[in-house]
Scaffold this motif. Structure first.
Motif, PDB file in Angstrom:
ATOM      1  N   TYR A   1     -24.640  -6.385 119.416  1.00  0.00           N
ATOM      2  CA  TYR A   1     -25.448  -7.522 118.971  1.00  0.00           C
ATOM      3  C   TYR A   1     -26.577  -7.750 119.962  1.00  0.00           C
ATOM      4  CZ  TYR A   1     -21.486  -8.525 115.918  1.00  0.00           C
ATOM      5  OH  TYR A   1     -20.494  -8.435 114.976  1.00  0.00           O
ATOM      6  N   ASP A   2     -27.791  -7.746 119.461  1.00  0.00           N
ATOM      7  CA  ASP A   2     -28.966  -8.083 120.258  1.00  0.00           C
ATOM      8  C   ASP A   2     -29.328  -9.526 119.947  1.00  0.00           C
ATOM      9  OD1 ASP A   2     -31.390  -8.423 121.471  1.00  0.00           O
ATOM     10  OD2 ASP A   2     -32.322  -6.609 120.659  1.00  0.00           O
ATOM     11  N   THR A   3     -29.115 -10.402 120.918  1.00  0.00           N
ATOM     12  CA  THR A   3     -29.369 -11.841 120.716  1.00  0.00           C
ATOM     13  C   THR A   3     -30.614 -12.314 121.463  1.00  0.00           C
ATOM     14  OG1 THR A   3     -27.899 -12.386 122.566  1.00  0.00           O
ATOM     15  CG2 THR A   3     -26.909 -12.285 120.376  1.00  0.00           C
ATOM     16  N   SER A   4     -31.481 -11.377 121.832  1.00  0.00           N
ATOM     17  CA  SER A   4     -32.657 -11.744 122.622  1.00  0.00           C
ATOM     18  C   SER A   4     -33.630 -12.632 121.852  1.00  0.00           C
ATOM     19  CB  SER A   4     -33.384 -10.481 123.106  1.00  0.00           C
ATOM     20  OG  SER A   4     -33.805  -9.680 122.004  1.00  0.00           O
ATOM     21  N   LYS A   5     -33.535 -12.663 120.516  1.00  0.00           N
ATOM     22  CA  LYS A   5     -34.408 -13.517 119.708  1.00  0.00           C
ATOM     23  C   LYS A   5     -33.638 -14.659 119.067  1.00  0.00           C
ATOM     24  CE  LYS A   5     -37.680  -9.770 118.756  1.00  0.00           C
ATOM     25  NZ  LYS A   5     -38.364  -8.967 117.708  1.00  0.00           N
ATOM     26  N   ASN A   6     -32.487 -14.956 119.642  1.00  0.00           N
ATOM     27  CA  ASN A   6     -31.658 -16.030 119.130  1.00  0.00           C
ATOM     28  C   ASN A   6     -32.164 -17.370 119.616  1.00  0.00           C
ATOM     29  OD1 ASN A   6     -29.539 -16.947 117.596  1.00  0.00           O
ATOM     30  ND2 ASN A   6     -27.929 -16.060 118.858  1.00  0.00           N
TER      31      ASN A   6
ATOM     32  N   LYS B   1     -23.422 -14.886 114.492  1.00  0.00           N
ATOM     33  CA  LYS B   1     -23.891 -14.942 115.878  1.00  0.00           C
ATOM     34  C   LYS B   1     -25.190 -15.737 116.027  1.00  0.00           C
ATOM     35  CE  LYS B   1     -20.606 -12.103 117.194  1.00  0.00           C
ATOM     36  NZ  LYS B   1     -19.475 -12.552 118.039  1.00  0.00           N
ATOM     37  N   VAL B   2     -25.801 -16.125 114.904  1.00  0.00           N
ATOM     38  CA  VAL B   2     -27.066 -16.860 114.969  1.00  0.00           C
ATOM     39  C   VAL B   2     -26.829 -18.248 115.563  1.00  0.00           C
ATOM     40  CG1 VAL B   2     -28.872 -17.950 113.587  1.00  0.00           C
ATOM     41  CG2 VAL B   2     -28.163 -15.604 113.078  1.00  0.00           C
TER      42      VAL B   2
ATOM     43  N   PRO C   1     -38.292 -19.603 113.453  1.00  0.00           N
ATOM     44  CA  PRO C   1     -37.268 -18.622 113.079  1.00  0.00           C
ATOM     45  C   PRO C   1     -36.550 -18.029 114.283  1.00  0.00           C
ATOM     46  CG  PRO C   1     -39.266 -18.286 111.811  1.00  0.00           C
ATOM     47  CD  PRO C   1     -39.611 -19.303 112.866  1.00  0.00           C
ATOM     48  N   VAL C   2     -35.262 -17.767 114.113  1.00  0.00           N
ATOM     49  CA  VAL C   2     -34.451 -17.085 115.120  1.00  0.00           C
ATOM     50  C   VAL C   2     -33.750 -15.929 114.431  1.00  0.00           C
ATOM     51  CG1 VAL C   2     -34.130 -19.179 116.490  1.00  0.00           C
ATOM     52  CG2 VAL C   2     -32.466 -18.599 114.729  1.00  0.00           C
ATOM     53  N   SER C   3     -33.328 -14.934 115.198  1.00  0.00           N
ATOM     54  CA  SER C   3     -32.697 -13.777 114.575  1.00  0.00           C
ATOM     55  C   SER C   3     -31.716 -13.104 115.525  1.00  0.00           C
ATOM     56  CB  SER C   3     -33.754 -12.757 114.124  1.00  0.00           C
ATOM     57  OG  SER C   3     -34.448 -12.214 115.236  1.00  0.00           O
ATOM     58  N   VAL C   4     -30.782 -12.381 114.933  1.00  0.00           N
ATOM     59  CA  VAL C   4     -29.808 -11.556 115.659  1.00  0.00           C
ATOM     60  C   VAL C   4     -29.755 -10.201 114.973  1.00  0.00           C
ATOM     61  CG1 VAL C   4     -27.369 -11.238 116.234  1.00  0.00           C
ATOM     62  CG2 VAL C   4     -28.423 -13.506 116.451  1.00  0.00           C
ATOM     63  N   THR C   5     -29.725  -9.139 115.761  1.00  0.00           N
ATOM     64  CA  THR C   5     -29.612  -7.785 115.223  1.00  0.00           C
ATOM     65  C   THR C   5     -28.249  -7.208 115.575  1.00  0.00           C
ATOM     66  OG1 THR C   5     -31.996  -7.370 115.368  1.00  0.00           O
ATOM     67  CG2 THR C   5     -30.555  -5.441 115.288  1.00  0.00           C
ATOM     68  N   ALA C   6     -27.554  -6.720 114.557  1.00  0.00           N
ATOM     69  CA  ALA C   6     -26.277  -6.022 114.765  1.00  0.00           C
ATOM     70  C   ALA C   6     -26.501  -4.546 114.467  1.00  0.00           C
ATOM     71  CB  ALA C   6     -25.205  -6.595 113.841  1.00  0.00           C
ATOM     72  N   SER C   7     -25.955  -3.684 115.310  1.00  0.00           N
ATOM     73  CA  SER C   7     -26.152  -2.249 115.116  1.00  0.00           C
ATOM     74  C   SER C   7     -24.862  -1.489 115.390  1.00  0.00           C
ATOM     75  CB  SER C   7     -27.270  -1.725 116.034  1.00  0.00           C
ATOM     76  OG  SER C   7     -26.928  -1.917 117.403  1.00  0.00           O
ATOM     77  N   LEU C   8     -24.766  -0.319 114.783  1.00  0.00           N
ATOM     78  CA  LEU C   8     -23.646   0.580 115.016  1.00  0.00           C
ATOM     79  C   LEU C   8     -24.229   1.942 115.372  1.00  0.00           C
ATOM     80  CD1 LEU C   8     -20.585   0.936 115.022  1.00  0.00           C
ATOM     81  CD2 LEU C   8     -20.727   1.556 112.612  1.00  0.00           C
TER      82      LEU C   8
END
Length: 320
Positions: free
Chosen positions: A36-41, A166-167, A199-206
């Protein structure tokens, strides 16, 4: 049970997965290599998670690539050697994963060409029985091949749904004029500036599958609940829309006098004998996601509210 009958007894396990350890900073790894990339949360001294406006919830469990053939062999044989494990179950497992019905020798000859997939309980919902409702036994998927069409197989959309949980959004009281103690029949202006609600965002990656999804929450409306029926709200619905510049409502100026505000309220009864009213300001956030392979769509709107105790006085003359 955690993985149907694998392992037996419903032991909860969190394999590290093929992606290895987490990187530093604001990227963290969880079960089966989801990052999870929460840098823009949302950030700041106070933030909170969203509550979906429907009964929808993020996945309680899912299926994802978890083990290499050697890792799966080591994990399985360790479980089979436990004294508490019944020999009949062990024989069934050996037949499935070693003796060719349908897999042979843990697919060791396919090392580097795929992964064993298992059911993963959501680590944030382990007290929820649904976290162990993914009951398919571990299965093999070759690299580049699609997993079987079963519910909650990891995909960009499932990643987006997990990112939803996670947002974080700002937990901030609305600006009001007058501030503090309110006065009966005196219009109160309410607003939020555009710098606070964006706006806020979270990126999930595999990384093991090279897929990702970004879930973005955008504020769209403020709802005001004065905490009593002895009040008027503006607009009458209590819903103040987002302005074109991203702000909500309009800041009060001295030239406004006691005009009706575009967003606000008027208390009609003092709190002298009742105690403070519980003014609740709830922001609605629209949820959209984008993902690998031109995937994307919407998820249920989310809300987050702040409650503020408000005392209301009654005076004969009001000077603003």
């Amino acid at each position: 049970m955690a993985y149907a009958d694998w392992p037996p007894g419903g032991q909860t396990q969190f394999p590290s997965g093929p992606s290895g350890n987490a990187s530093s900073g604001q990227i963290s790894a969880t079960a089966a290599g989801i990052r999870y990339d929460t840098s823009k949360n949302g950030s700041g001294p106070a933030v909170g998670g969203l509550s979906p406006t429907t009964t929808w919830t993020p996945p309680a469990c899912w299926y994802a690539p978890t083990y290499t053939p050697q890792q799966f062999q080591q994990e399985s044989e360790a479980i089979w050697s436990e004294p508490s494990v019944g020999y009949q179950w062990v024989n069934q497992q050996r037949d499935r994963y070693v003796n060719g019905h349908p897999y042979t020798n843990f697919n060791l000859d396919k090392a580097g060409h795929g992964y064993w997939w298992t059911a993963i309980p959501n680590p944030d919902r382990l007290t929820d029985p649904n976290a162990f409702s993914c009951t398919e036994q571990p299965f093999w998927v070759d690299n580049g091949q699609s997993p079987p069409p079963i519910q909650n197989v990891i995909s960009p959309q499932v990643l987006a749904e997990l990112a939803y949980a996670k947002v974080l959004v700002p937990n901030r009281a609305i600006d009001m004029n007058p501030a503090g103690i309110q006065t009966v029949n005196l219009n109160t202006w309410a607003w939020l500036d555009k710098a606070t609600f964006k706006p806020v965002s979270v990126t999930a990656s595999l990384p093991a599958l090279n897929i990702s999804a970004t879930t973005t929450a955008t504020p769209v409306a403020l709802h005001i609940d004065p905490g009593t029926q002895d009040a008027n709200v503006y607009p009458a619905s209590g819903d103040c829309p987002i302005n074109a510049d991203g702000s909500i409502g309009t800041p009060y100026t001295s030239s406004d006098g006691n005009n009706v505000p575009p967003c606000g309220l008027t208390y009609l009864r003092a709190t002298t004998s009742s105690g403070p009213y519980q003014l609740r300001a709830t922001i609605t956030w629209r949820i959209r996601w984008t993902g690998t392979g031109n995937a994307g769509g919407t998820l249920p709107d989310g809300t987050f509210g702040t409650t503020t105790p408000v005392s209301v006085q009654e005076v004969q003359t009001v000077v603003r």
